[in-house]
Scaffold this motif. Structure first.
Motif, mmCIF file in Angstrom:
data_model
loop_
_atom_site.group_PDB
_atom_site.id
_atom_site.type_symbol
_atom_site.label_atom_id
_atom_site.label_comp_id
_atom_site.label_asym_id
_atom_site.label_seq_id
_atom_site.Cartn_x
_atom_site.Cartn_y
_atom_site.Cartn_z
ATOM 1 N N MET A 340 0.832 -1.208 0.000
ATOM 2 C CA MET A 340 0.000 0.000 0.000
ATOM 3 C C MET A 340 0.863 1.255 0.000
ATOM 4 O O MET A 340 0.533 2.249 -0.627
ATOM 5 C CB MET A 340 -0.889 0.044 1.251
ATOM 6 N N THR A 341 1.961 1.211 0.754
ATOM 7 C CA THR A 341 2.795 2.413 0.866
ATOM 8 C C THR A 341 3.917 2.408 -0.164
ATOM 9 O O THR A 341 4.830 3.220 -0.091
ATOM 10 C CB THR A 341 3.436 2.500 2.266
ATOM 11 N N ASN A 342 3.841 1.477 -1.076
ATOM 12 C CA ASN A 342 4.849 1.393 -2.134
ATOM 13 C C ASN A 342 6.249 1.173 -1.609
ATOM 14 O O ASN A 342 7.227 1.634 -2.194
ATOM 15 C CB ASN A 342 4.846 2.685 -2.939
ATOM 16 N N GLY A 343 6.346 0.530 -0.493
ATOM 17 C CA GLY A 343 7.670 0.224 0.057
ATOM 18 C C GLY A 343 8.313 1.377 0.779
ATOM 19 O O GLY A 343 9.348 1.237 1.406
ATOM 20 N N LYS A 344 7.678 2.560 0.713
ATOM 21 C CA LYS A 344 8.272 3.721 1.384
ATOM 22 C C LYS A 344 7.895 3.672 2.867
ATOM 23 O O LYS A 344 6.796 3.241 3.229
ATOM 24 C CB LYS A 344 7.730 5.010 0.775
ATOM 25 N N ASN A 345 8.789 4.168 3.684
ATOM 26 C CA ASN A 345 8.540 4.338 5.120
ATOM 27 C C ASN A 345 8.260 3.047 5.875
ATOM 28 O O ASN A 345 7.939 3.087 7.054
ATOM 29 C CB ASN A 345 7.335 5.257 5.385
ATOM 30 N N SER A 346 8.305 1.920 5.213
ATOM 31 C CA SER A 346 7.958 0.733 5.979
ATOM 32 C C SER A 346 9.164 0.287 6.803
ATOM 33 O O SER A 346 10.306 0.448 6.391
ATOM 34 C CB SER A 346 7.500 -0.387 5.058
ATOM 35 N N ALA A 347 8.864 -0.266 7.975
ATOM 36 C CA ALA A 347 9.938 -0.710 8.850
ATOM 37 C C ALA A 347 10.551 -1.985 8.280
ATOM 38 O O ALA A 347 10.024 -2.576 7.341
ATOM 39 C CB ALA A 347 9.378 -0.981 10.230
ATOM 40 N N ILE A 348 11.674 -2.383 8.864
ATOM 41 C CA ILE A 348 12.336 -3.603 8.433
ATOM 42 C C ILE A 348 11.820 -4.736 9.321
ATOM 43 O O ILE A 348 11.734 -4.574 10.527
ATOM 44 C CB ILE A 348 13.850 -3.462 8.640
ATOM 45 N N LEU A 349 11.513 -5.852 8.711
ATOM 46 C CA LEU A 349 11.036 -6.985 9.505
ATOM 47 C C LEU A 349 12.196 -7.595 10.278
ATOM 48 O O LEU A 349 13.275 -7.780 9.731
ATOM 49 C CB LEU A 349 10.507 -8.071 8.578
ATOM 50 N N CYS A 350 11.952 -7.904 11.541
ATOM 51 C CA CYS A 350 12.980 -8.608 12.296
ATOM 52 C C CYS A 350 12.348 -9.846 12.921
ATOM 53 O O CYS A 350 11.403 -9.744 13.698
ATOM 54 C CB CYS A 350 13.550 -7.708 13.380
ATOM 55 N N LEU A 351 12.849 -11.014 12.541
ATOM 56 C CA LEU A 351 12.326 -12.257 13.080
ATOM 57 C C LEU A 351 13.195 -12.661 14.270
ATOM 58 O O LEU A 351 14.406 -12.850 14.116
ATOM 59 C CB LEU A 351 12.358 -13.344 12.010
ATOM 60 N N VAL A 352 12.594 -12.731 15.439
ATOM 61 C CA VAL A 352 13.363 -13.025 16.648
ATOM 62 C C VAL A 352 12.938 -14.367 17.221
ATOM 63 O O VAL A 352 11.745 -14.658 17.305
ATOM 64 C CB VAL A 352 13.096 -11.963 17.733
ATOM 65 N N GLY A 353 13.907 -15.163 17.621
ATOM 66 C CA GLY A 353 13.574 -16.425 18.255
ATOM 67 C C GLY A 353 14.795 -17.299 18.384
ATOM 68 O O GLY A 353 15.840 -17.016 17.789
ATOM 69 N N PRO A 354 14.680 -18.386 19.151
ATOM 70 C CA PRO A 354 15.818 -19.283 19.340
ATOM 71 C C PRO A 354 16.223 -19.960 18.028
ATOM 72 O O PRO A 354 15.459 -19.922 17.060
ATOM 73 C CB PRO A 354 15.299 -20.309 20.343
ATOM 74 N N PRO A 355 17.390 -20.590 17.979
ATOM 75 C CA PRO A 355 17.851 -21.214 16.738
ATOM 76 C C PRO A 355 16.922 -22.342 16.284
ATOM 77 O O PRO A 355 16.328 -23.012 17.117
ATOM 78 C CB PRO A 355 19.213 -21.795 17.112
#
Ligand code: ADP
Length: 769
Positions: A340-355
């Motif tokens: 929707m925002t055309n990739g502008k201003n979007s945050a970066i995804l961070c996947l957090v969790g154990p190995p």
């Protein structure tokens, strides 16, 4: 001046003027001219030569020739083949046509002959003579076509008139100018006219020379370059069959085709120019070559078409991963917002969790769903800014940084780049890599990312970055602010079982070239592997174990005549050896001074049996087991709470003077820390002091304050799984953690009884018999 009238044949001359005192050699071909010469020869050999006004006229009449010409003496006549006669004539004096004599065969006229007047004693003539001589000398030095003969003649001329005629005859002037000089009877005027003509001529010669020089210079340069390049070509061909020139040309062509700014192209072309000027075998040339190769290898012009179908994204995620509903949901939402925002201003995804919980493979799936190329950068152990941004190319062995290397690998401008283990990045004196990473991840700045090695700006704005981390504790604040966190928690045994059966098995079989028919692992065997051969939050070890079985099976299929291999609980040890892990099951009986806590470690949840011994002594408190500082502090807090509330807790009020307390946390292999064992330690100590046993089927987790309040903890899901595994029935949790119960998988939630509490009294009420 004496004027004499003589009759003689007239010969029109084309393109030349004969001066008195001069000898001329010419061919006469036209009939009239030949006749005229013949007639003259037959008489007294005197002829009048005059220039033709227009040389194209074939049969000139008197109107076509100048009136003033030269009376000449014919010295020799030679008949040549084809009716041509070659004549040598000697100019005698000036003459002017006075009257025409009728003659059919040639022109004949009465000529008034003029002798030059002598001015020798006249100073003016002397001055003219000098000046003319000097000018001639100068002219002679500048015009290499003048002969030494001519020079001698000039120098030996007596009179000014003679001098003028000799100079004019040799000076290569225009026919018109010569005719004017001939027609000028006043010698001083003639000298002046001639001097001017010579000077004019010198000016023209000078210009000619300048032009010639410039042309020559240009020609020389071109020729020199051409020559050198050719030589280089040959040398290179001799050396390696290739060539700097053709290489440089290729670089140039490729640079011109790049989709980038003019500045960038200019900078790169400059490098090519430098490359050309270096000796091909020099190390600098090698540096520039590898620089240009690297820069040109970057995907300047290429993008892949993105698949924006959100439905498809969900389908792909489902196809690749079991469960993880919340995670998939969040990712799909994220992708929708991004679109929707055309990739502008979007945050970066961070996947957090154990190995091993699937962070990497989720990211891979996202790439597959979007039709983007997938590239992974491992940030573990990076502590230097130049790892991210590259080294300047002046360094020996300089290279581009990881980001640009990933772009090179991706071969498109819009890949998905996974920045793996962002929490393992360090900082040292060489600069903070996370600062460089911030710039990379900022869509406002990364349109012109500058790698130190690449030097020219590169557009990263079309890249989709996803990061992963095991924990967020070590991630810098500004980086955290830029990221949208999605947590992946550990799997329950049941989840692991499904993952193993439906995803890991088919994948591992295929990787080892086996089919489902050739190798089967019984469900019970799979469960056994999960429970006793692995201890982890994710499924990485589990995948390795399955891989181990596959390899052994493949070997067996090849080396024996067996067609099918079945792995069951019974023969599992043949494949994997003895089981490595045994779970701490709940104690068989209630015990005094032993309470069960729950811990959250890097490999998921675990139960934590805390043992307390109280013996007569002087009030010493000893802590053993692999405990972190926070855990030690929370033990001190627990004892402090007990001392303050000794009466209500029914413990001897002087216990801190008369007894030594030893708190031990066994199973020290995995380091434990955190405040969440606070209530467990307090319970074990109270039990030991009051001799009141702790229930064997209860476990607890919660931080304790000095006032006995119970504060919330993290990792409830993992802790519940551990409690369930150990066969616990009741689990005491802080009241504030109640909402987290929703995260606990149904199969576990249904079997466990959660007891939310707010203070220590409630804990003891439930835990002690
Ligand atoms: P991480 O990056 O979190 O350390 P990985 O993505 O490397 O973990 O996962 C380890 C392996 O487990 C991969 O082969 C992955 O496909 C598999 N895996 C993890 N979670 C799941 C799941 N929910 N469904 C199917 N396979 C999974």
């Amino acid at each position: 001046m004496e004027n004499e009238l003589n009759y003689m044949p007239v010969v029109p001359m084309r393109g030349m003027v004969l001066f008195p005192h001069m000898t001329l050699n010419f061919d006469a071909a036209r009939t009239a001219s030949v006749k005229a010469i013949e007639a003259a020869s037959a008489a007294n050999s005197t002829v009048f030569l005059t220039a033709q006004k227009d040389i194209s006229v074939e049969e000139p009449s008197f109107a076509d020739v100048y009136d003033v010409g030269t009376v000449a003496h014919i010295r020799q006549v030679m008949r040549m083949p084809g009716g041509v006669v070659r004549v040598i004539v000697q100019g005698v004096r000036r003459g002017m046509i006075d009257c025409e004599i009728p003659c059919d065969e040639y022109l004949k006229a009465g000529i008034l002959e003029y002798e030059d007047s002598y001015y020798d004693n006249d100073n003016l003539a002397a001055a003219h003579k000098n000046r003319l001589r000097k000018t001639y000398e100068e002219y002679f030095s500048q015009n290499p076509r003048l002969t030494a003969d001519n020079f001698m003649q000039v120098m030996s001329a007596h009179t000014l008139g003679e001098l003028c005629d000799i100079v004019a005859a040799g000076a290569e002037l225009e026919v018109e100018t010569n005719q004017e000089l001939l027609a000028e009877f006043d010698v001083c005027a003639r000298a002046e006219m001639l001097t001017a003509a010579l000077q004019n001529r010198m000016e023209v010669l000078k210009l000619e020379r300048q032009i010639a020089e410039r042309v020559k210079e240009r020609l020389d340069k071109n020729q020199r370059e051409y020559y050198l390049r050719e030589q280089l070509h040959v040398i290179e061909e001799e050396l390696d069959g290739g060539g700097t020139i053709s290489e440089a040309e290729e670089y140039e062509n490729r640079i011109k085709k790049l989709k980038t700014t003019k500045d960038t192209k200019e900078k790169l072309l400059k490098e090519v120019d430098r490359f050309l000027k270096m000796p091909p075998s020099s190390s600098e040339s090698a540096v520039i070559r590898s620089y240009l190769d690297t820069v040109l290898e970057m995907p300047w012009n290429k993008t892949t078409k993105e698949n924006n179908d959100i439905q498809n994204a969900r389908a792909v995620l489902d196809e690749d991963h079991y469960g993880l509903d919340k995670v998939k949901e969040r990712i799909v939402e994220y992708l929708a917002v991004r679109q929707m925002t055309n990739g502008k201003n979007s945050a970066i995804l961070c996947l957090v969790g154990p190995p091993g919980v699937g962070k990497t493979s989720v990211a891979k799936s996202v790439a597959r769903a979007l039709g983007r190329k997938y590239v992974r950068i491992s940030l573990g152990g990076i502590h230097d800014e130049s790892d991210i941004r590259g080294h300047r190319k002046t360094y020996i062995g300089a290279m581009e940084g990881r980001i640009m290397a990933a772009m090179k690998e991706a071969k498109t401008l819009n890949p998905l780049i996974l920045l793996d283990e962002i929490d393992k990045m360090g900082v040292d004196y060489k600069g903070d890599p996370s600062a460089a990473l911030l710039e990379v991840l900022d869509y406002e700045q990364n349109g012109t990312f500058r790698d130190h090695y690449i030097e020219v700006p590169f557009d990263l704005s079309k890249v989709l970055f996803i990061t992963t981390a095991n924990t967020l504790d070590t991630v810098s604040r500004p980086l955290l602010d830029r990221m949208e966190i999605i947590e992946l928690t550990g799997y329950t045994s049941a989840e692991k079982f499904h993952i193993a059966k439906d995803y890991l098995m088919p994948k591992t079989l295929k990787a080892n070239g086996l089919t489902e028919k050739q190798l089967t692992i019984a469900d019970s065997a799979l469960r056994e592997i999960i429970e006793h051969y692995t201890r982890e939050a994710g499924v990485r070890k589990l995948e390795q174990k399955i891989g181990e079985i596959c390899r052994k099976a493949a070997k067996e299929l090849l080396s024996t005549r067996k067609r099918v291999i079945k792995v069951t609980v019974k023969n599992l040890e043949d494949f994997l050896g003895k089981p490595h892990y045994r779970f701490d099951m709940m104690n068989e009986h209630d015990e005094v001074g032993v309470a069960r806590g729950l811990a959250w470690t890097s490999v998921g949840g675990d139960t934590l049996s805390i043992e307390v011994n109280v013996m007569p002594g002087s009030g010493k408190v000893e802590l053993t087991g692999k405990l972190g500082d926070v855990m030690k502090e929370s033990a001190v807090a627990a004892i402090s709470y007990i001392r303050a509330n000794a009466k209500e807790l029914k413990v001897p009020s002087d216990f801190h003077k008369k007894y030594d307390i030893h708190i031990h946390v066994p199973e020290g292999a995995v380091p434990k820390d955190g405040p969440s064992a606070g209530i467990t330690m307090a319970t074990a100590v109270v039990s030991a002091l009051t001799k009141n046993p702790v229930r064997n089927d209860i476990a607890m987790t919660g931080e304790i304050t000095l006032r006995g309040r119970v504060l919330p903890i993290g990792g409830l899901k993992e802790k519940s799984l551990a409690a369930y595994r150990a066969g616990i029935k009741d689990i005491i949790i802080p009241e504030e953690n109640k909402p987290d119960i929703d995260d606990v998988p149904d199969e576990v939630r249904d079997k466990l009884h959660f007891i939310p509490v707010t203070n220590m009294d409630a804990v003891l009420d439930n835990a002690l018999r």
